[in-house]
Motif scaffolding. Structure first.
Motif, PDB file in Angstrom:
ATOM      1  N   LYS A  62     -36.166  88.007  13.544  1.00  0.00           N
ATOM      2  CA  LYS A  62     -36.825  89.306  13.542  1.00  0.00           C
ATOM      3  C   LYS A  62     -37.743  89.495  12.340  1.00  0.00           C
ATOM      4  CE  LYS A  62     -32.983  91.505  15.990  1.00  0.00           C
ATOM      5  NZ  LYS A  62     -31.971  92.588  15.946  1.00  0.00           N
ATOM      6  N   GLY A  63     -37.786  88.507  11.476  1.00  0.00           N
ATOM      7  CA  GLY A  63     -38.662  88.578  10.320  1.00  0.00           C
ATOM      8  C   GLY A  63     -38.042  89.181   9.081  1.00  0.00           C
ATOM      9  N   GLY A  64     -36.764  89.498   9.128  1.00  0.00           N
ATOM     10  CA  GLY A  64     -36.089  90.075   7.988  1.00  0.00           C
ATOM     11  C   GLY A  64     -35.780  89.056   6.912  1.00  0.00           C
ATOM     12  N   TYR A  65     -35.678  89.534   5.675  1.00  0.00           N
ATOM     13  CA  TYR A  65     -35.314  88.687   4.545  1.00  0.00           C
ATOM     14  C   TYR A  65     -33.841  88.917   4.224  1.00  0.00           C
ATOM     15  CZ  TYR A  65     -40.257  87.741   3.756  1.00  0.00           C
ATOM     16  OH  TYR A  65     -41.568  87.336   3.885  1.00  0.00           O
ATOM     17  N   LEU A  66     -33.038  87.860   4.316  1.00  0.00           N
ATOM     18  CA  LEU A  66     -31.598  87.957   4.166  1.00  0.00           C
ATOM     19  C   LEU A  66     -31.087  86.907   3.192  1.00  0.00           C
ATOM     20  CD1 LEU A  66     -30.761  88.349   7.950  1.00  0.00           C
ATOM     21  CD2 LEU A  66     -30.885  90.187   6.267  1.00  0.00           C
TER      22      LEU A  66
END
Length: 120
Positions: A103-107
């Protein structure tokens, strides 16, 4: 669903070498940072070495010239090669991965830790 599994710790004599592995699995689009930390008995957790896609390479003075971080993009794994080990290196070592999901999130995620004991 992303998991980080560490392996490679154990007992080694002073002056010996070990290679720690950290294998990632799950929904990882790309990796933007990776790092190794350690926590010795009675001590605070400290950064050992870390790299980012932007070119940052931060390594503790106590391990410079002895420890090297690397990764295998095909296997989605990261490694810590440790040479010339000293008793002061005895600690639980933790890997840490910074990544982007689908989803393009930074984790970020931590490994479970692996014990390295350096003793004669």
């Amino acid at each position: 669903q992303v998991q980080l599994v560490e392996s490679g710790g154990g007992l080694v004599q002073p002056g010996g070498s070990l290679r720690l592995s950290c294998a990632a699995s799950g929904n990882i689009l790309s990796i933007y940072a990776m790092a190794w930390y350690r926590q010795a008995p009675g001590k605070e957790r400290e950064l050992v070495t870390a790299v980012t896609n932007g070119g940052m390479n931060n390594t503790a003075d106590s391990v410079k010239g002895r420890f090297t971080i690397s990764r295998d993009n095909v296997k989605n794994a990261m490694y810590l090669k440790m040479n010339s080990l000293k008793p002061e290196d005895t600690a639980v070592y933790y890997c840490r991965l910074g990544y982007r999901d689908s989803k393009g999130g930074y984790l970020e995620i931590w490994g479970q830790g692996t014990l390295v004991t350096v003793s004669a």
